[in-house]
Design a protein around this motif. Structure first.
Motif, mmCIF file in Angstrom:
data_model
loop_
_atom_site.group_PDB
_atom_site.id
_atom_site.type_symbol
_atom_site.label_atom_id
_atom_site.label_comp_id
_atom_site.label_asym_id
_atom_site.label_seq_id
_atom_site.Cartn_x
_atom_site.Cartn_y
_atom_site.Cartn_z
ATOM 1 N N THR A 197 5.867 -39.333 33.866
ATOM 2 C CA THR A 197 6.992 -40.258 33.917
ATOM 3 C C THR A 197 8.123 -39.678 34.749
ATOM 4 O OG1 THR A 197 8.208 -39.429 31.994
ATOM 5 C CG2 THR A 197 6.402 -40.966 31.568
ATOM 6 N N ASN A 199 12.607 -40.108 34.939
ATOM 7 C CA ASN A 199 13.811 -40.625 34.322
ATOM 8 C C ASN A 199 14.827 -40.948 35.412
ATOM 9 O OD1 ASN A 199 15.961 -41.144 32.653
ATOM 10 N ND2 ASN A 199 16.415 -38.997 32.244
ATOM 11 N N CYS A 222 10.941 -44.821 33.921
ATOM 12 C CA CYS A 222 11.922 -44.923 32.847
ATOM 13 C C CYS A 222 13.334 -44.888 33.430
ATOM 14 C CB CYS A 222 11.779 -43.781 31.849
ATOM 15 S SG CYS A 222 10.140 -43.608 31.108
ATOM 16 N N CYS A 254 10.848 -48.601 29.310
ATOM 17 C CA CYS A 254 11.083 -47.226 28.850
ATOM 18 C C CYS A 254 12.497 -46.801 29.197
ATOM 19 C CB CYS A 254 10.066 -46.287 29.514
ATOM 20 S SG CYS A 254 10.400 -44.529 29.257
#
Length: 836
Positions: A197, A199, A222, A254
């Motif tokens: 993932t 951020n 996310c 997310c």
């Protein structure tokens, strides 16, 4: 008014919803973790990732204390932990341990131990390994070692670690894409098979490295968001779902950071406490955490919330613009005490744990048109496979403190209904509610048509709401059931619908519904009583026995204790472990074969109620501890370098043009090179237990320094805390006049645990970490006091204080770390310096 129209707090026996067929994404390297546009699948089961952020190194000293934090996380409704790895503590130099880094067992650097404790607690992991400013080579070596840490438990590293993060708040560009791809390739080359993932700091609006965008991308995109900000209550943001649809529609929505607190710098709050009280008691208090329910109205299914346990910026691990406390206003404070925020998170977490239909739900619409009052905002989420719906409701102006009443129109399997049929739904200020329709629960597959109370489900189902409000819950039955309950509860059966109407009073109300072979107990609680209920998991067999919905669907309901750590059923006995903060009345609901209770291994007499629960009274172990008064201080000067006669012939020439010069061979490799600064007292080891200070002068920091300069003070104290008792300890500094310009560094048993700046603040309370504090042997406390003004400086007062006394099942032992004698040969010969 409460509506199911209700929020289900909890179900003892969960009836898992059957998901419709859906296209699942995967890395192609494992089938243990997959995902679609709604949620993750772990071992084939939909899982709502509700994550707590913890930074292992910020709990210094004994790594046994990680278990305490992780058990508190699990018991309060979370199922996942997100954790950073601070490469600075593992790599004093790039060549540390032949490039493999320092992950010494039995220390705060023992990342394998942290991983193991998370697994024992039944928590999935989100590893944030490659974030930061290390060069790629150091990352390559460190990540390779991290993955190699658990070769003996490959299933754990590759499966119970649900997600691996590639970067944090990092934007796409031609150069950055090369770096990001290198990180992704590095993970895959070293055996990482779970989703990777990223951020994105723009609340999910920028789409940096999204898999639904061309170019370099991660598996799951996310965003992060701190909607409350730093200084005032803020309006709930409604940007998340639209950003999700625009940038990553094939992912679950997310949010990799979602602030339940905030970061503070020097002077950012008024002096007193830790400074973070503004987030614990006001800006992000339990009421704000309650409003986090509303983000589920955006279809959020991966929620790694921001820092839940911040801990301490000890030594030089701190980033220079922030101070020692990293409390963050988290749900577990810096001293390991669960705050009222955790009650709210537990209620939400338990609801999310059992409400499986929510995980496959789609946002249908939102706005103020669902209610009779345009002051109320509603988001409708509906599972299109089975019709279960979730109405997430709040004041449209989420900062409002007004009392607002309304009716709600819901769409059900029997058609549209305006609820409640009698009375109103009440919102007292910054409340939110999750009201459900066509909600199936329990082994009896009972059908709740609607509820205006929030839900927690034998088939016991818990409904709760603020005291003084009313609730209405409707069930579908083929024929008329028998209902028994208190006179405050009214029931009506018509056209196959049983409607319960009730007032929310202080305490518990139990309603028994019997319909043929079905027996359902509805428990109606006011919110403060609901805050005392826990639902510990009864572990199943196998590698995932502690993981709810994967290895077990069984749990029990327990009210009363401050903390329930574990629950186990053995024969007819329910064995609970946990913590008490006083004499506690306990009530529990468990399978019918359970007739007895033990608490922390000790039998507790129980009495059975008419509605099937058992009650007991638990008394905490008495500590008999009186906190010590600090006295008998010794003092030495700590600035001999200003004397023209000072011998600096052993000093090296300061001509290095690259870093990593002084970190390679510190005298204290156990605590690490970041523990100490460059003061003379530190260099000779005067901060360490056992340092010979008999030749030092008698003097107290309350008398202080007579002019500009530095003195160093030492004293000792005993606690004698008995086993089974946890007393979180702090050092309280009473500020001197603000015009007094001085700084203090605090050392406990050789560890630098705090920095105080009198004229800036805000921190005046400093945790003496339990992982360092010696419960049954002598503690050494040392202070450096640096006056920056010619007029000198002194501390107004110093006291040992506590955050309370807890009777606990947690094993707490004195932690052995090197004393002066262990390092004497590595340090300069100590000489007494006349105090200033």
């Amino acid at each position: 008014m409460l509506l199911v129209y209700s929020v289900l707090l909890y179900v003892i026996s969960v009836c898992s919803a059957i998901s419709g067929l859906t296209k699942r994404n995967s890395t192609g390297l494992t089938d243990a973790v997959a995902w679609d546009s709604h949620s993750l699948f772990i071992q084939g089961q939909r899982v709502f990732i509700l994550s707590a952020e913890i930074h292992p190194w910020r709990l210094p000293g004994n790594p046994d204390l990680w278990a305490d934090i992780l058990q508190k996380v699990k018991s309060n409704g979370f199922n996942t932990v997100s954790f950073y790895i601070n490469w600075a503590v593992h790599y004093p130099t790039p060549s540390t341990n032949n490039g493999k880094g320092d992950f010494q067992e039995g220390t705060y650097r023992d990342i394998q131990r942290f991983i193991d404790e998370a697994k024992k607690a039944g928590l999935w992991l989100i590893a944030r390994c490659a974030e930061g400013s290390l060069k790629l080579m150091a990352k390559r070596r460190a990540v390779a070692f991290l993955v190699g840490l658990a070769i003996s438990q490959v299933a754990f590293v590759r499966i119970t670690q649900a997600i691996m993060k590639a970067e944090n708040e990092f934007s796409a560009s031609a150069a950055n894409n090369i770096y990001m791809q290198a990180i992704i390739d590095l993970y895959r080359a070293n055996g990482v098979v779970v989703p990777i993932t990223h951020n994105d700091q723009h609340a999910g609006q920028a789409g940096n490295f999204s898999p639904d965008r061309p170019g370099t991308h991660v598996d799951i995109y996310c965003g992060d968001s701190y909607p409350q900000g730093a200084n005032r209550w803020a309006q709930v943001q409604a940007i998340y779902y639209s950003a999700h649809v625009a940038n990553a529609p094939n992912n679950p929505l997310c949010l990799a950071e979602f602030g339940g607190g905030f970061l503070l710098g020097w002077g950012a709050a008024a002096p007193g406490g830790t400074g973070y009280e503004k987030y614990s008691n006001d800006l992000t208090d339990a009421s704000y955490v309650g409003l986090l329910e509303t983000i589920h109205g955006s279809g959020l299914y991966i929620d790694p919330s921001s820092v839940l346990f911040g801990g301490t910026n000890w030594g030089q691990t701190v980033e220079p613009t922030v101070y020692s406390s990293y409390d963050y206003g988290g749900g577990i404070n810096e001293n390991r005490v669960a705050t009222p925020k955790m009650n709210e998170m537990r209620l939400q977490g338990l609801f999310l744990r059992v409400s499986r239909d929510l995980l496959g739900a789609t946002l249908i619409a939102n706005g103020t048109n669902y209610t009779s009052s345009n002051s109320i905002h509603t988001a409708e989420l509906r599972n299109l496979d089975n019709g279960a719906a979730f109405y997430i409701i709040r004041q449209n102006a989420s900062t409002s403190t007004a009392v607002t009443t309304t009716l709600l129109t819901v769409d059900t399997s029997v058609g549209p209904i305006v609820i409640p049929k009698s009375g109103n739904i009440t919102f007292n200020g910054r409340e939110s509610k999750i009201l459900v329709t066509d909600y199936i629960f329990g082994t009896t597959a009972t059908h709740i048509l609607y509820s205006t109370a929030e839900i927690d489900a034998t088939d016991y189902i818990i409904l709760y709401g603020p005291v003084g409000q009313t609730g209405e819950t409707a069930f579908l039955f083929g024929n008329g059931p028998t209902v028994s309950g208190p006179p405050t509860v009214l029931s009506n059966f018509a056209n196959g619908i049983l409607t319960l109407s009730y007032s929310l009073m202080r305490g518990s109300q139990f309603i028994t519904i019997k319909n043929g072979a079905k027996t359902i107990v509805v428990t109606v609680l006011d919110k403060s009583t609901a805050n005392t209920w826990h639902a510990p998991v009864i572990a199943g067999e196998g590698n995932f026995g502690e993981f709810f919905s994967i290895g077990t669907n069984q749990s029990v309901l327990v009210s009363g204790p401050y903390l329930v750590r574990t629950a186990k059923i053995s024969g007819s006995t329910l064995a609970l472990t946990g913590d008490l903060n006083g004499t506690t009345s306990v009530e529990f609901l468990a399978p019918s074969n359970v007739q007895a209770l033990t608490w922390n291994g000790v039998p507790a007499p129980v009495a059975k109620s008419s509605h099937g629960s058992f009650s007991a009274s638990l008394r905490p172990q008495q500590s008999g501890v009186s906190l010590p008064v600090l006295s008998d201080w010794k003092v030495s000067g700590s600035l001999p370098e200003i004397d023209p006669a000072f011998d600096d012939s052993s000093f090296i020439t300061a001509d290095l043009t690259t870093t990593n010069g002084g970190a390679a061979k510190p005298p204290d490799t156990f605590r690490g090179y970041l523990n100490e600064g460059g003061l003379y007292a530190e260099r000779i080891g005067a901060h360490l237990p056992g340092f010979p200070d008999s030749s030092w002068a008698t003097g107290t920091p309350l008398a202080g320094v007579s002019g500009a300069g530095i003195n160093f003070y030492r004293t000792t104290f005993d606690l004698n805390i008995p086993d089974g008792v946890d007393i979180p300890i702090r050092l309280s500094i009473t500020p001197s006049a603000t015009a007094s310009n001085f700084r203090v560094q605090i050392y406990l048993n050789g560890w630098q645990v705090g920095k105080y700046t009198n004229n800036i603040g805000p921190q005046t309370l400093f945790v003496l970490p339990a992982g360092i504090l010696r419960r049954k042997s002598v503690n050494t406390l040392a202070l450096s006091l640096w006056s920056l003004d010619a007029g000198g400086a002194s501390i107004a007062d110093l006291q040992i204080v506590s955050d309370g006394t807890f009777s606990t099942s947690l094993p707490l032992e004195d932690y052995a770390s090197p004393d002066y004698e262990d390092q004497k040969h590595l340090r300069p010969v100590a000489e007494f310096v006349k105090p200033m």
